[in-house]
Write a protein that holds these residues in place. Sequence first.
Motif, mmCIF file in Angstrom:
data_model
loop_
_atom_site.group_PDB
_atom_site.id
_atom_site.type_symbol
_atom_site.label_atom_id
_atom_site.label_comp_id
_atom_site.label_asym_id
_atom_site.label_seq_id
_atom_site.Cartn_x
_atom_site.Cartn_y
_atom_site.Cartn_z
ATOM 1 N N TYR A 340 0.878 -1.315 -0.029
ATOM 2 C CA TYR A 340 0.283 -0.091 -0.110
ATOM 3 C C TYR A 340 0.838 1.373 -0.069
ATOM 4 O O TYR A 340 0.615 2.308 -1.075
ATOM 5 N N TYR A 341 2.025 1.292 0.903
ATOM 6 C CA TYR A 341 2.660 2.459 0.892
ATOM 7 C C TYR A 341 3.569 3.168 0.002
ATOM 8 O O TYR A 341 3.922 3.916 -0.606
ATOM 9 N N ILE A 346 -1.745 5.719 1.408
ATOM 10 C CA ILE A 346 -0.982 6.007 2.474
ATOM 11 C C ILE A 346 -2.122 5.681 3.971
ATOM 12 O O ILE A 346 -1.547 4.678 4.715
ATOM 13 N N ASP A 347 -3.197 5.737 3.617
ATOM 14 C CA ASP A 347 -4.404 5.525 4.697
ATOM 15 C C ASP A 347 -4.332 4.024 4.564
ATOM 16 O O ASP A 347 -4.718 3.396 6.044
ATOM 17 N N ASP A 348 -4.683 3.436 3.976
ATOM 18 C CA ASP A 348 -4.833 1.881 3.221
ATOM 19 C C ASP A 348 -3.756 1.015 4.563
ATOM 20 O O ASP A 348 -3.296 0.486 5.038
ATOM 21 N N ALA A 349 -2.497 2.129 4.395
ATOM 22 C CA ALA A 349 -0.717 1.158 4.283
ATOM 23 C C ALA A 349 -1.272 0.965 6.522
ATOM 24 O O ALA A 349 -0.216 1.198 7.218
ATOM 25 N N PHE A 350 -1.139 2.764 6.471
ATOM 26 C CA PHE A 350 -1.304 2.928 7.467
ATOM 27 C C PHE A 350 -2.488 2.742 8.998
ATOM 28 O O PHE A 350 -2.308 1.565 10.460
ATOM 29 N N ASP A 351 -3.513 1.938 8.336
ATOM 30 C CA ASP A 351 -4.461 1.209 8.701
ATOM 31 C C ASP A 351 -3.922 -0.456 8.713
ATOM 32 O O ASP A 351 -4.434 -0.449 9.809
ATOM 33 N N LEU A 370 6.626 3.280 9.201
ATOM 34 C CA LEU A 370 4.752 4.232 10.711
ATOM 35 C C LEU A 370 5.425 5.800 10.212
ATOM 36 O O LEU A 370 5.231 6.840 9.486
ATOM 37 N N GLY A 371 6.924 5.226 10.305
ATOM 38 C CA GLY A 371 7.596 7.036 10.401
ATOM 39 C C GLY A 371 7.367 7.817 9.481
ATOM 40 O O GLY A 371 7.155 8.856 9.203
ATOM 41 N N ASN A 372 7.581 6.974 8.325
ATOM 42 C CA ASN A 372 7.510 7.588 7.449
ATOM 43 C C ASN A 372 5.981 8.689 6.913
ATOM 44 O O ASN A 372 5.910 9.080 6.102
ATOM 45 N N ILE A 373 5.251 7.680 7.147
ATOM 46 C CA ILE A 373 3.671 7.700 6.983
ATOM 47 C C ILE A 373 3.006 9.040 8.249
ATOM 48 O O ILE A 373 2.506 9.472 7.164
ATOM 49 N N HIS A 374 3.885 8.792 8.746
ATOM 50 C CA HIS A 374 3.448 9.697 10.115
ATOM 51 C C HIS A 374 4.160 11.180 9.653
ATOM 52 O O HIS A 374 3.232 12.401 9.746
ATOM 53 N N VAL A 375 5.402 11.060 9.038
ATOM 54 C CA VAL A 375 5.984 11.905 8.702
ATOM 55 C C VAL A 375 5.581 12.784 7.246
ATOM 56 O O VAL A 375 5.215 14.651 7.149
ATOM 57 N N ARG A 376 5.084 11.889 6.382
ATOM 58 C CA ARG A 376 3.825 11.989 5.306
ATOM 59 C C ARG A 376 2.574 13.213 5.572
ATOM 60 O O ARG A 376 1.780 14.191 5.104
ATOM 61 N N ALA A 381 5.943 13.879 15.843
ATOM 62 C CA ALA A 381 5.286 13.389 17.401
ATOM 63 C C ALA A 381 5.717 11.828 17.258
ATOM 64 O O ALA A 381 6.422 11.082 17.641
ATOM 65 N N PHE A 382 4.891 11.538 16.824
ATOM 66 C CA PHE A 382 4.524 9.568 16.256
ATOM 67 C C PHE A 382 5.493 9.684 15.347
ATOM 68 O O PHE A 382 6.295 8.456 15.414
ATOM 69 N N ALA A 383 6.153 10.874 14.364
ATOM 70 C CA ALA A 383 7.364 9.742 13.502
ATOM 71 C C ALA A 383 8.555 9.749 13.755
ATOM 72 O O ALA A 383 8.810 9.008 13.959
#
Length: 455
Positions: A340-341, A346-351, A370-376, A381-383
């Motif tokens: 997905y990523y 991105i949303d499907d990848a995150f879920d 997940l860190g890269n997704i949080h950045v995007r 903070a989560f990243a």
Amino acid sequence: MALFILIFFTLMAAAGWLATLNTGSVVFYLTRDTSFDLSLTALILFSTALGGIVVIISLGLREIKNVFLNWKETRQKKRYAQVDIYYTDAINAYLAKRYRDATSVFKKILSLDPNHYDTLLRLGKIYRIERNFNEAIRLHRKARSQDDQKIEVLLALSHDLQDAERYEEAMQFLKEVIALDGTNLTALLQLRDLSIQLQHWDEVHMLQEKVLKLHLSDEDKKKEEMTFLGVKYELGKQLLQKEETSAARRHFKSAIKLDRSFLPAHIGLGDTYFYEGNTKVAAALLEKSFEMTGDLILLLRLEDFFIETGEPDRILKIYHQAILKDVQSIVLKFYLGKLYYRLEMIDDAFDTLSEIEAHVESFPDLHKILGNIHVRRGDLAFAVDSFKKGLKLKNRVLIPFYCSNCDFHTVEWSGRCGRCGRWNSYVATPILVDKAGNRGLELSPYNAPMVKEHA
């Protein structure tokens, strides 16, 4: 000799008695102009004496010869006895790995018997151990000159030449051994391994067929059958590089027929169809192979293929079907989230990845994505938190493939491990630790002490 003397004097007495009865004489010529009268008795006595002298000289020479031969034999026996004593001492030193002492005694033996076969053989082995290959080869060639049919010295010469990295010459001696004894397992295996090293896959295939015809233990039989599969794969791959696709396909199919779970052959067969331009056939084959084996490496190759051909829906469908069959598989869900990523979903990848995170304690690849997704998504903070978790294992960057036999890591898949040489040993499973502290794989290389990572 006493009997001869008795006979001689008896004849002399008889000649004297005959002289009294025969008073005549004869003219005896030395040359045409030189002659003298000689009585019959004197002639008989002279002839008899001359014959006796010749006989005595002959007997004397024979006795001298016998004495000389007896002396020579006695001396030779003493030398052989001394050689035996020396050889016993040398072997004891050799077995105790006191090679310097053994070498000294072996040299004494050769000074007494330059052609002592066992000494030439053992001393040559010592020189090989000491990496004095030229001297080892010289001694073993000398031993071979005494009997070129002895397998032991042919194997010794092959060993010398292998250690000296003169592989082609070593192979010639192994072929001589096989010509003498076609069932010699040592020679067959050594020649096969050298041929593998030189990538002479046609010859390797022939040799491996001979090995499998021999009487082997169940364990060895299984090992050699796996090697045979690998050889078929390598031969098929070599033929594919030569654009001999029909022959390559035949060897890949033969390997699959012998073992349907042998992954390299499935991939090799798919590559053959890709090379021929039969992409649909290749994709269908890899899909079928994945259904048959469930090997994630096939899934990753299908992922690359369908993304390249612009058909991501097909690979997503395959992932979803696989997860439906194994809903507890964290690994499948991770690869789906990664896909997905990769597809910018991105949303499907995150879920998908967040669901996994709740069940694992440490999963570096997961935390990094997940860190890269949080950045995007702007959640810095989560990243940061995800990146910290991703770096928990001392910044160790995990890469896709590792050998389940020796823990060799690589970014490139191969049918054969680049370190230990085992075929069909690469695994494409990320390493994770769940909340209970259990490893993600029962046979994970992390069950053993860590080794240096390889790129």
